[in-house]
Design a protein around this motif. Structure first.
Motif, PDB file in Angstrom:
ATOM      1  N   LEU A  59       0.823  -1.196   0.000  1.00  0.00           N
ATOM      2  CA  LEU A  59       0.000   0.000   0.000  1.00  0.00           C
ATOM      3  C   LEU A  59       0.858   1.247   0.000  1.00  0.00           C
ATOM      4  CD1 LEU A  59      -2.644  -1.120   2.597  1.00  0.00           C
ATOM      5  CD2 LEU A  59      -2.959  -0.848   0.153  1.00  0.00           C
ATOM      6  N   LEU A  60       1.945   1.182   0.782  1.00  0.00           N
ATOM      7  CA  LEU A  60       2.794   2.364   0.862  1.00  0.00           C
ATOM      8  C   LEU A  60       3.478   2.642  -0.472  1.00  0.00           C
ATOM      9  CD1 LEU A  60       4.261   1.829   4.397  1.00  0.00           C
ATOM     10  CD2 LEU A  60       2.753   3.653   3.663  1.00  0.00           C
ATOM     11  N   ILE A  61       3.874   1.588  -1.135  1.00  0.00           N
ATOM     12  CA  ILE A  61       4.497   1.802  -2.452  1.00  0.00           C
ATOM     13  C   ILE A  61       3.483   2.412  -3.408  1.00  0.00           C
ATOM     14  CG2 ILE A  61       5.512   0.688  -4.446  1.00  0.00           C
ATOM     15  CD1 ILE A  61       6.895  -1.218  -2.726  1.00  0.00           C
ATOM     16  N   VAL A  62       2.266   1.917  -3.358  1.00  0.00           N
ATOM     17  CA  VAL A  62       1.230   2.480  -4.233  1.00  0.00           C
ATOM     18  C   VAL A  62       1.019   3.953  -3.935  1.00  0.00           C
ATOM     19  CG1 VAL A  62      -1.236   2.417  -4.706  1.00  0.00           C
ATOM     20  CG2 VAL A  62       0.058   0.306  -4.652  1.00  0.00           C
ATOM     21  N   VAL A  63       0.981   4.272  -2.646  1.00  0.00           N
ATOM     22  CA  VAL A  63       0.841   5.690  -2.276  1.00  0.00           C
ATOM     23  C   VAL A  63       1.995   6.489  -2.830  1.00  0.00           C
ATOM     24  CG1 VAL A  63       0.971   7.270  -0.342  1.00  0.00           C
ATOM     25  CG2 VAL A  63      -0.508   5.301  -0.221  1.00  0.00           C
ATOM     26  N   GLY A  64       3.208   5.901  -2.720  1.00  0.00           N
ATOM     27  CA  GLY A  64       4.374   6.589  -3.261  1.00  0.00           C
ATOM     28  C   GLY A  64       4.230   6.834  -4.752  1.00  0.00           C
ATOM     29  N   LEU A  65       3.714   5.830  -5.430  1.00  0.00           N
ATOM     30  CA  LEU A  65       3.505   5.981  -6.870  1.00  0.00           C
ATOM     31  C   LEU A  65       2.537   7.124  -7.150  1.00  0.00           C
ATOM     32  CD1 LEU A  65       3.222   2.283  -8.065  1.00  0.00           C
ATOM     33  CD2 LEU A  65       5.001   3.901  -8.652  1.00  0.00           C
ATOM     34  N   LEU A  66       1.448   7.136  -6.376  1.00  0.00           N
ATOM     35  CA  LEU A  66       0.451   8.180  -6.589  1.00  0.00           C
ATOM     36  C   LEU A  66       1.038   9.562  -6.330  1.00  0.00           C
ATOM     37  CD1 LEU A  66      -2.686   6.569  -4.930  1.00  0.00           C
ATOM     38  CD2 LEU A  66      -2.316   7.043  -7.344  1.00  0.00           C
ATOM     39  N   VAL A  67       1.771   9.640  -5.208  1.00  0.00           N
ATOM     40  CA  VAL A  67       2.358  10.935  -4.868  1.00  0.00           C
ATOM     41  C   VAL A  67       3.346  11.373  -5.940  1.00  0.00           C
ATOM     42  CG1 VAL A  67       3.923  12.046  -3.251  1.00  0.00           C
ATOM     43  CG2 VAL A  67       2.023  10.715  -2.400  1.00  0.00           C
ATOM     44  N   GLY A  68       4.167  10.415  -6.370  1.00  0.00           N
ATOM     45  CA  GLY A  68       5.117  10.734  -7.422  1.00  0.00           C
ATOM     46  C   GLY A  68       4.414  11.188  -8.681  1.00  0.00           C
ATOM     47  N   GLY A  69       3.337  10.474  -9.006  1.00  0.00           N
ATOM     48  CA  GLY A  69       2.581  10.847 -10.183  1.00  0.00           C
ATOM     49  C   GLY A  69       2.013  12.247 -10.061  1.00  0.00           C
ATOM     50  N   LEU A  70       1.466  12.538  -8.884  1.00  0.00           N
ATOM     51  CA  LEU A  70       0.892  13.858  -8.620  1.00  0.00           C
ATOM     52  C   LEU A  70       1.929  14.945  -8.838  1.00  0.00           C
ATOM     53  CD1 LEU A  70      -1.388  13.732  -5.450  1.00  0.00           C
ATOM     54  CD2 LEU A  70      -1.821  14.988  -7.551  1.00  0.00           C
ATOM     55  N   ILE A  71       3.118  14.685  -8.259  1.00  0.00           N
ATOM     56  CA  ILE A  71       4.162  15.708  -8.364  1.00  0.00           C
ATOM     57  C   ILE A  71       4.555  15.919  -9.811  1.00  0.00           C
ATOM     58  CG2 ILE A  71       6.520  16.288  -7.748  1.00  0.00           C
ATOM     59  CD1 ILE A  71       6.156  14.965  -5.136  1.00  0.00           C
ATOM     60  N   LYS A  72       4.627  14.803 -10.521  1.00  0.00           N
ATOM     61  CA  LYS A  72       5.029  14.929 -11.923  1.00  0.00           C
ATOM     62  C   LYS A  72       3.983  15.700 -12.705  1.00  0.00           C
ATOM     63  CE  LYS A  72       8.080  12.305 -14.634  1.00  0.00           C
ATOM     64  NZ  LYS A  72       8.724  11.062 -14.870  1.00  0.00           N
ATOM     65  N   VAL A  73       2.715  15.403 -12.385  1.00  0.00           N
ATOM     66  CA  VAL A  73       1.635  16.088 -13.074  1.00  0.00           C
ATOM     67  C   VAL A  73       1.715  17.582 -12.833  1.00  0.00           C
ATOM     68  CG1 VAL A  73      -0.850  16.453 -12.859  1.00  0.00           C
ATOM     69  CG2 VAL A  73       0.033  14.174 -13.289  1.00  0.00           C
ATOM     70  N   ILE A  74       2.033  17.938 -11.592  1.00  0.00           N
ATOM     71  CA  ILE A  74       2.146  19.369 -11.286  1.00  0.00           C
ATOM     72  C   ILE A  74       3.272  20.000 -12.090  1.00  0.00           C
ATOM     73  CG2 ILE A  74       2.724  20.983  -9.463  1.00  0.00           C
ATOM     74  CD1 ILE A  74       1.369  19.203  -7.515  1.00  0.00           C
ATOM     75  N   GLY A  75       4.246  19.175 -12.397  1.00  0.00           N
ATOM     76  CA  GLY A  75       5.326  19.698 -13.222  1.00  0.00           C
ATOM     77  C   GLY A  75       6.651  19.794 -12.502  1.00  0.00           C
ATOM     78  N   GLU A  76       6.642  19.385 -11.243  1.00  0.00           N
ATOM     79  CA  GLU A  76       7.890  19.427 -10.487  1.00  0.00           C
ATOM     80  C   GLU A  76       8.653  18.124 -10.659  1.00  0.00           C
ATOM     81  OE1 GLU A  76       7.818  23.135  -9.225  1.00  0.00           O
ATOM     82  OE2 GLU A  76       9.319  21.697  -8.552  1.00  0.00           O
ATOM     83  N   GLU A  77       9.868  18.147 -10.184  1.00  0.00           N
ATOM     84  CA  GLU A  77      10.680  16.945 -10.229  1.00  0.00           C
ATOM     85  C   GLU A  77      10.504  16.170  -8.933  1.00  0.00           C
ATOM     86  OE1 GLU A  77      12.336  16.244 -12.968  1.00  0.00           O
ATOM     87  OE2 GLU A  77      12.787  14.301 -12.063  1.00  0.00           O
ATOM     88  N   PRO A  78       9.986  14.962  -9.004  1.00  0.00           N
ATOM     89  CA  PRO A  78       9.787  14.231  -7.746  1.00  0.00           C
ATOM     90  C   PRO A  78      11.129  13.871  -7.123  1.00  0.00           C
ATOM     91  CG  PRO A  78       8.753  13.099  -9.603  1.00  0.00           C
ATOM     92  CD  PRO A  78       9.558  14.194 -10.171  1.00  0.00           C
ATOM     93  N   PRO A  79      11.209  13.925  -5.840  1.00  0.00           N
ATOM     94  CA  PRO A  79      12.486  13.592  -5.179  1.00  0.00           C
ATOM     95  C   PRO A  79      12.775  12.106  -5.301  1.00  0.00           C
ATOM     96  CG  PRO A  79      10.774  13.872  -3.555  1.00  0.00           C
ATOM     97  CD  PRO A  79      10.161  14.218  -4.874  1.00  0.00           C
ATOM     98  N   VAL A  80      14.026  11.780  -5.529  1.00  0.00           N
ATOM     99  CA  VAL A  80      14.416  10.379  -5.599  1.00  0.00           C
ATOM    100  C   VAL A  80      15.004   9.989  -4.254  1.00  0.00           C
ATOM    101  CG1 VAL A  80      15.716   8.684  -6.891  1.00  0.00           C
ATOM    102  CG2 VAL A  80      14.993  10.786  -7.990  1.00  0.00           C
ATOM    103  N   LEU A  81      14.898   8.708  -3.929  1.00  0.00           N
ATOM    104  CA  LEU A  81      15.446   8.224  -2.664  1.00  0.00           C
ATOM    105  C   LEU A  81      16.959   8.375  -2.702  1.00  0.00           C
ATOM    106  CD1 LEU A  81      14.969   6.833   0.005  1.00  0.00           C
ATOM    107  CD2 LEU A  81      15.053   4.660  -1.159  1.00  0.00           C
ATOM    108  N   ASP A  82      17.412   9.376  -1.998  1.00  0.00           N
ATOM    109  CA  ASP A  82      18.831   9.642  -1.975  1.00  0.00           C
ATOM    110  C   ASP A  82      19.556   8.533  -1.219  1.00  0.00           C
ATOM    111  OD1 ASP A  82      20.850  12.062  -0.254  1.00  0.00           O
ATOM    112  OD2 ASP A  82      21.248  10.915  -2.085  1.00  0.00           O
ATOM    113  N   SER A  83      20.567   7.958  -1.820  1.00  0.00           N
ATOM    114  CA  SER A  83      21.238   6.816  -1.186  1.00  0.00           C
ATOM    115  C   SER A  83      21.886   7.199   0.132  1.00  0.00           C
ATOM    116  CB  SER A  83      22.298   6.229  -2.117  1.00  0.00           C
ATOM    117  OG  SER A  83      21.684   5.646  -3.214  1.00  0.00           O
ATOM    118  N   GLN A  84      22.407   8.392   0.161  1.00  0.00           N
ATOM    119  CA  GLN A  84      23.038   8.861   1.397  1.00  0.00           C
ATOM    120  C   GLN A  84      22.007   8.887   2.515  1.00  0.00           C
ATOM    121  OE1 GLN A  84      26.213  10.145   1.300  1.00  0.00           O
ATOM    122  NE2 GLN A  84      26.403  11.557   3.003  1.00  0.00           N
ATOM    123  N   LEU A  85      20.856   9.502   2.184  1.00  0.00           N
ATOM    124  CA  LEU A  85      19.775   9.589   3.160  1.00  0.00           C
ATOM    125  C   LEU A  85      19.346   8.207   3.603  1.00  0.00           C
ATOM    126  CD1 LEU A  85      17.553  11.480   4.449  1.00  0.00           C
ATOM    127  CD2 LEU A  85      16.167  10.891   2.491  1.00  0.00           C
TER     128      LEU A  85
END
Lengths: 223, 760
Positions: free
Chosen positions: B102-128
């Protein structure tokens, strides 16, 4: 060397193997150990087991040694104790610690479980009346805690009482204030320990290969 | 939730879900359009500075840039947690789909939303990921690792972790290389080393995913520890293989020396990691010895030392995960003997909290990164990867089990093997390692895509189907058993028995070494690491006290007895018959006398002493609980008295005392630097103390006599009835009478109405 020796005693070993379930190699090794402990005599005595250095710091060593000389563990429907045991009886007692085979049915496992729990029960029920009374249980806990030094009898008593109460609660459910709970019968014992999965826990590894000569245990085990 | 009260219970939930969705919907545009604010903010302030004489003082100004970073972080975490909250409000969903999906799906949705808005979705920074998100989960796992099943199966776990992972890596790498050689695939540019690198990344079982899924299926302990232990211990292999192939793929060739060095490196990485962890663990244990005056910061020591262990080992390119596990395992027994109960609870809850947050964030970010990341899709490669993952895992498990079963006492059955194979989930570690690949690898995007596909497959397909499969195959589940003093006694008894029988058999087996380690631990190590005199305390007693503590807490919180105990069995039912019984008439007489004289005293004393029994810290918190307790007592009067009787007989662990007061049995819950020593007197002998006149006098006496004011005693309880029924003082009757008095339900029933303490 060990393998050759066992092969020469084969007919005897076959009977023992059938009775106890050990393999020939295992019987051979255990026979060597038996001879080592009994100083090459045919019968083993308590004093022989007392000399084992590994047992020296074990808090329940008396009970363990007693278990070997307890006729109830010989599967011959006897009771009482004996002063010395033969190799066959030694093997029968040891067979209580064999692991269950891989492909056993549920009822076979149940049988194994009962057998092992019966062994434990016999260890606790020293007067052989079929129940573990409060005194006997207290004694068990005392022995367990005997190595802890200063704490002693009071603590052991408290713990044993608590345990007894738990057994009574689980087995009897409801009792009138003036009823008396005689002691833990074997059935109650089975009930309270059914979650432990004794058939997977109460096992030791029996060697299939003779490593005792390699480790030069002969001289060191009897000091 | 009064704010959401509705006619139907369902609409409450739905309302909350709607609120969450709205929140998410608003939250994201805020973040996405964050940059827009900053320019306004700074401009605004500049303007006001320059023309300050004319403009009015800015009452309200927005300066988003000031708080941008923490604000975004906090908002992300908050949204993630609200999502998690939302899922658990929808019971049907959470029963079928594991939370990670479910959490991955939410992540997908959120990522999709951000992309739709036109911003660059944050990627999971390896350092973080590696420095902030992973350590809490691993520490939580390591600190609460069940030691007994772990050490019993450590050989099997190591074989799966090391050899299994190696097999997976090489099998997959090799076969994928063979695949790439086929012209039609169009990947002929991929060389062997790159494939092996990819294989090593994707072959490791992931602890986060395993934890997330296995937590919900409650499988039996053996299988759980096998898969979980494997996922923890394969980190060393992964680190070595990854670094090895990364280095080599830059160079392009491999020599025998390199392979040899690789093997050496493996040992260094794993053993080094464990050593670093153990050192920090001992440091933490040693520090906790001195924290008796600064209890509040105790949990911090645990967290900081562990984190330092992780960072130190990462610094040397050792296995951080193994360091963290080693640290947690090493420090736990000593720290727990030293710290207060509250600190223990704090540690437990903080670890659970952080690991929960981390896990949630990891899965959501996985989803977001999927939308964000650069992708290069190649059907053959990806599908083959997924299939090969499964195949190599199954083959590996079967093959290794065949070998392992020859050495195990308790063999692994086919069902166990299946679950171990099927439970080999891949997760975020693989993704992060893939992301860490430098851009010089021309196949990086392809690899990332394949990794993500594998992760999705394992988490979604395997994660969702494992629960029905477990049911279908009737795999043994974890037994939800309450801690039982009998089981504990017998576990310890068995340990000694098996050690002894091994001694008789003459070979040094598993139990022999365990016994030796225990003895070493007790004589040397505990002396240094455990505060006060506690190191002498044997395990059985510690367990016993913990169990009583738990039951007492349960008692206070729920107002009921734990269901194990029925209502009427008490000590007198199991006392040895040797004590002669009083005739019924006599008994009645005694009862009447007691009832007449004990009215207020007994009740009050019992309620006070009882409440102190069950509450172990003399804080103001006690008072609240005391009131609550009295309330519940009124409801469950009869059973409460039984429980108390039980406890009065249980909790007879004696304390160190100067003057033996007869008839007194002290109750202690936690050590807190207390000393246990045997009391010199045998079972209860009575003298004739002065009967307490008022309950207050009794409680004062209690206070004075206590060495440590926190601990109550049963003295009040016993003295009361005895003091008033001073007529009957025959020695042999005493104990039995005591038992009868305490078990006497008579006075209770009359008491409820007129006891002034029983105020609600």
């Amino acid at each position: 060397m060990g393998a050759l020796q066992s092969l020469s005693d084969e007919p005897e070993y076959r009977e023992l193997a059938e009775k106890t379930g050990f393999s020939f190699e295992q019987i051979g090794i255990l026979h060597k150990r038996f001879k080592q402990l009994s100083h090459n005599e045919d019968m083993l005595r308590r004093a022989d087991l007392d000399t084992i250095p590994d047992l020296a710091c074990n808090p329940i060593r008396t009970q363990i040694i007693e278990a070997f000389f307890d006729k109830r563990n010989f599967h011959q429907n006897g009771d009482g104790t004996v002063e010395e045991i033969s190799f066959e009886e030694f093997l029968v007692v040891m067979s209580h610690f064999r692991p269950p085979a891989l492909n056993m049915t549920e009822e076979q496992r149940e049988k194994v479980r009962r057998e092992k729990l019966r062994f434990l029960f016999n260890m606790h029920d020293t007067d052989n009346d079929g129940t573990i009374t409060l005194e006997e249980y207290r004694h068990v806990v005392e022995e367990l805690l005997s190595r802890s030094g200063a704490l002693g009898k009071e603590t052991a008593k408290g713990i044993a009482d608590a345990a007894m109460l738990e057994v009574a609660s689980i087995s009897m459910g409801h009792m009138e204030p003036d009823e008396f709970y005689e002691g833990i019968t074997f059935e109650h014992f089975l009930k309270i320990l059914k979650d432990i999965e004794i058939e997977t826990k109460m096992n030791i590894r029996f060697l299939n290969m003779d490593t005792t000569t390699l480790c030069n245990r002969d001289s060191s085990s009897i000091r | 939730m009064p704010a959401f009260s509705c006619a139907f219970p369902g609409c409450r939930r739905d309302l909350l879900v709607i609120v969450l969705v709205v929140f998410v919907g608003i939250g994201l545009p805020i973040e996405a359009s964050a940059p827009a604010y900053q320019s306004h903010g700074t401009e605004g302030s500049h303007l006001t500075n320059i023309t300050n004489t004319k403009k009015a003082f800015p009452v309200l100004a927005v300066n988003y840039e000031h708080v941008r970073k923490p604000f975004e972080i906090a908002l992300w975490i908050l949204l993630a947690l609200l999502m998690k909250l939302g899922f658990h409000l929808i019971p049907r969903l959470s029963a079928v789909v594991p939370e990670s999906c479910l959490l991955i799906v939410v992540g997908l949705l959120v990522g999709g939303l951000i992309k739709v808005i036109g911003e660059e979705p944050p990627v999971l920074d390896s350092q973080l990921f590696f420095l902030c998100l992973l350590p809490p989960i691993i520490l939580d796992a390591g600190y609460f690792l069940p030691i007994r099943p772990f050490t019993e199966n450590v050989g099997t776990i190591l074989v799966f972790a090391v050899i299994g992972t190696l097999w997976n890596a090489f099998f997959m790498g090799g076969l994928l290389y063979a695949l790439c050689q086929i012209e039609s695939v169009g990947l002929s540019g991929v060389d062997l080393l790159a494939c092996l690198l990819f294989g090593s990344i994707v072959s490791a079982v992931d602890p986060v995913a395993v934890l997330a899924v296995f937590e919900e299926i409650h499988i039996n302990e053996l299988v759980h520890i096998l898969v979980f232990g494997e996922s923890l211990l394969n980190d060393a292999v992964t680190v070595v293989l990854y670094n090895l192939f990364e280095e080599f793929s830059k160079v392009g060739t491999v020599t025998v020396l390199d392979v040899f060095l690789g093997v050496v490196c493996f040992f260094v990485v794993s053993l080094g990691g464990v050593l670093v962890g153990a050192i920090y663990g001992f440091l933490a244990a040693f520090t906790s010895r001195f924290t008796s005056h600064t209890r509040v910061i105790e949990p911090l020591f645990v967290f900081l030392y562990s984190y330092m262990a992780y960072l130190s080992s990462e610094m040397f390119h050792l296995s951080g995960i193994m360091a963290l596990i080693a640290c947690g395992v090493v420090m736990r027994p000593y720290v727990e003997a030293n710290i207060s109960h509250k600190s223990y609870t704090t540690i437990k809850y903080f670890l659970k909290m952080w690991s929960s947050v981390s896990e949630t964030l990891i899965f959501i970010f996985l989803g977001v990164s999927t939308v964000a990341g650069p992708h290069a899709w190649n059907w053959t490669f990806v599908i083959t990867t997924v299939i090969l993952c499964l195949v190599s895992r199954v083959l590996g498990v079967i093959g290794l089990t065949f070998i392992i079963n020859k050495f195990r006492i308790v063999k692994l059955t086919k069902k166990d093997q299946f679950i171990v194979a099927y439970g080999g989930l891949r997760g975020a570690i693989a993704f992060s390692l893939g992301y860490l690949l430098s851009n010089s690898h021309q196949m990086r995007n392809l690899f990332l895509t394949a990794i993500i596909t594998v992760i999705f497959f394992t988490v979604f397909v395997q994660g969702m189907t494992i629960r029905p499969l477990v049911e279908l195959l009737a795999v043994k589940k974890k037994k939800e058993s309450k801690p039982s003093i009998n089981e504990e006694i017998h576990t310890e008894f068995l340990d000694h028995l098996l050690t002894g029988v091994e001694g008789v058999c003459g070979h040094y087996g598993h139990y022999h070494w365990k016994e030796k380690l225990n003895r070493f631990n007790k004589t040397y190590v505990k002396r240094w690491l455990i505060a006060g005199e506690n190191f002498k305390e044997p395990e059985l007693i510690a367990f016993y006290r913990k169990m009583e503590l738990k039951q007492a807490i349960m008692m206070v919180e729920s107002g009921q007895l734990p269901s194990v105990l029925p209502s009427t069995i008490s000590m007198q039912n199991i006392q040895p018959r040797a004590i002669p019984r009083v005739s019924k008439k006599r008994e009645e007489e005694i009862r009447r006398i007691l009832r007449a004289n004990l009215q207020n005293n007994k009740q009050k004393m019992r309620s006070r002493s009882y409440s102190r029994h069950t509450l172990f810290d003399a804080d103001e918190e006690d008072n609240v609980s005391e009131v609550r307790l009295r309330k519940t007592k009124m409801e469950m009067e009869r059973r409460v008295s039984v429980m108390e009787r039980r406890m009065s007989h249980y909790l007879t662990v004696p304390a160190n005392r100067e003057s033996p007061r007869p008839g007194v049995r002290r109750v202690r819950f936690e050590s807190d630097n207390q000393v246990f020593s045997a009391d010199s007197f045998p079972t209860v002998h009575f003298e004739q103390p002065s009967p307490p006149s008022t309950p207050d006098a009794v409680s004062l006496e209690e206070e004075e006599e206590e060495e440590v004011p926190k601990r109550p005693s049963l003295k009040a309880d016993i003295e009361g009835p005895r003091g008033n029924a001073s007529d009957n003082h025959q020695g042999e009757l005493d104990y039995q009478r005591l038992a009868r008095c305490l078990s006497d339900p008579g006075p209770n029933k009359d008491k409820e109405d007129d006891d002034p303490f029983m105020s609600c």
